[in-house]
Design an enzyme around this catalytic site. Structure first.
Site, PDB file in Angstrom:
ATOM      1  CE1 TYR A 101      -2.884  13.262  -1.892  1.00 43.34           C
ATOM      2  CE2 TYR A 101      -1.951  12.875  -4.068  1.00 43.34           C
ATOM      3  CZ  TYR A 101      -2.910  12.606  -3.113  1.00 43.34           C
ATOM      4  OH  TYR A 101      -3.894  11.681  -3.354  1.00 43.34           O
ATOM      5  CB  THR A 146      -2.787   8.479  -4.879  1.00 46.48           C
ATOM      6  OG1 THR A 146      -2.272   8.973  -6.104  1.00 46.48           O
ATOM      7  CG2 THR A 146      -1.736   8.765  -3.807  1.00 46.48           C
ATOM      8  CG  ASP A 147      -1.625   7.006 -10.027  1.00 47.20           C
ATOM      9  OD1 ASP A 147      -1.741   8.050  -9.360  1.00 47.20           O
ATOM     10  OD2 ASP A 147      -1.860   6.967 -11.257  1.00 47.20           O
ATOM     11  CD  GLU A 148      -0.695  12.284  -7.666  1.00 48.65           C
ATOM     12  OE1 GLU A 148       0.095  13.110  -7.188  1.00 48.65           O
ATOM     13  OE2 GLU A 148      -1.829  12.587  -8.080  1.00 48.65           O
ATOM     14  CE  LYS A 200      -3.645   8.963   0.088  1.00 44.51           C
ATOM     15  NZ  LYS A 200      -4.884   8.827   0.920  1.00 44.51           N
TER      16      LYS A 200
END
Ligand code: NAD
Ligand code: TYD
Length: 356
Positions: free
Chosen positions: A159, A133-135, A163
């Site tokens: 989260y 993810t970009d998060e 990741k």
């Protein structure tokens, strides 16, 4: 030849498996633990397809994964399996560490054991593609440039931290053991089969059920939105042509504040399924208490993927969101079934003390 996909009963993994089988005869071994987010109904249209083998298992179960790898000899593993909802990670981070960090570690070890036993040509051709993810890059100010592959990792939620940890493990398994890995970091997806705890499907289903449309904080948080089928195409492109050890950012060039996203959905619903009282669905918008540590803005620079592999999103937000709203209006059986008891309990818990 075959590929092994993990998390293929979830939102993106499910769309990926459906698209893969529609476009290629290459068999898929689909490993999914079937958590609350896994849904076999998503795969109903490929029931009985001999090219699809579904196995209910945890990515952390080395015995099962090792045996599947040795039996089916896949040329690639694509790892979608994860706990994926930020609000749930705030409520209970343990499962996120277990699946996203420990599970990915165990999966990497299972794959490394299998890969070590392959002959030279098969070892060279093998790929482990990790879907992320970009998060992991953290949050942006309004005038910052979008995330590129060289941005530092600065995850802010349980989260995104879990990741980020999994991305680091994947990287290390390449640098230390030579495992041929690829990593994709994608922005927010939307489209068919999206579990309605996430903003877009939640708003569509709440709207037609006459319920409030909850906007966290001021609704000015910005996300980049990508239609899920474009993400699936990007993954296929990276699998086919990505350079081993590299990461690729995937995004839709569609930065939108949350409030605009919700108003767009309301506008489409006003047209496709007008409220009986003639008012707009936007009347149902309700500002609620913000998410703790809420990242303000995500934006993706996807030029590397376009330059090196020729991938570009096919959908704009306007075309993709219209298809998505129409899909939810048509697929009432799927939506009724995912809104089960467990789902309703989560909704009650997440929104109970947010009302303002
Ligand atoms: P999802 O929550 O809809 O699906 C996750 C799937 O993984 C479910 O089917 C679940 O049953 C399965 N799973 C969970 N734990 C497992 C375990 N221990 N072993 C085997 N299976 C397990 O998630 P999604 O939105 O489809 O996301 C898929 C991947 O893409 C995730 O890795 C996520 O981090 C990443 N991603 C998602 C988005 C997004 O907007 N949804 C954006 C970028 C990246
Ligand atoms: P979400 O779909 O949970 O994805 P992510 O947190 O991974 O970006 O949320 C998208 C955005 O919408 C995020 O800024 C949080 C916000 N949001 C709301 O305003 N209300 C809601 O009820 C939900 C679920 C999310």
């Amino acid at each position: 030849m075959a590929i092994l996909v993990t998390g293929g009963a979830g939102f993106i993994g499910g769309n990926f498996v459906l698209d893969w089988l529609a476009q290629s005869g290459e068999p898929v071994i689909n490993v999914d633990k079937l958590t609350y987010a896994g849904n076999l109904e998503t795969l109903k249209s490929i029931d009985g397809n001999p090219a699809h083998l579904f196995v209910k298992a945890d990515i952390g179960d080395r015995a099962v994964i090792g045996e599947l790898l040795r039996t089916h000899q896949p040329r690639a593993v694509i790892n979608f399996a994860a706990e994926s909802h930020v609000d749930r990670s705030i409520d209970g981070p343990g499962e996120f560490i277990q699946t996203n960090v420990v599970g990915t570690f165990n999966l990497l070890e299972s794959v490394r054991g299998y890969w070590n036993e392959l002959d030279e040509a098969a070892r060279a051709a093998f790929r482990f593609l990790h879907v992320s993810t970009d998060e992991v890059y953290g949050t942006l100010e309004a005038d910052d440039p979008p995330f590129s592959e060289s941005n530092a990792y600065e995850p802010n939620s349980p989260y995104s931290a879990s990741k980020a940890a999994s991305d680091h493990l994947v990287r290390a398994w390449h640098h230390t053991y030579g495992l041929p890995v690829l990593t994709t970091n994608c922005s927010n997806n939307y489209g068919p089969y999206h579990f309605p705890e996430k903003l877009i499907p939640l708003v569509i289903l709440n709207a037609i059920a006459g319920k409030p449309l909850p906007i966290y904080g001021d609704g000015q948080q910005v996300r980049d939105w990508l239609f899920v089928k474009d993400h699936c195409a990007a993954i296929r492109a990276v699998l086919a042509g990505g350079k081993v050890g590299e990461t690729y950012n995937v995004g839709g060039w569609n930065e939108k504040p949350n409030l605009d996203v919700v108003k767009t959905i309301c506008g489409i619903l006003d047209e496709l399924k007008p409220r009986t009282d003639g008012l707009s669905y936007a009347e149902q918008i309700a500002f609620v208490k913000d998410r703790p540590g809420h990242d303000r803005r995500y934006a993706i620079d996807a030029r590397k993927l376009e330059r090196e592999l020729g991938w570009k999103p096919a959908e704009t937000f306007e075309t993709g969101i219209r298809k998505t709203v129409a899909w939810y209006l048509e697929n009432t059986q799927w939506t009724a079934n995912v809104q089960s008891g467990a789902y309703l309990q989560w909704v009650e818990k997440n929104y109970a003390d947010r009302n303002s």
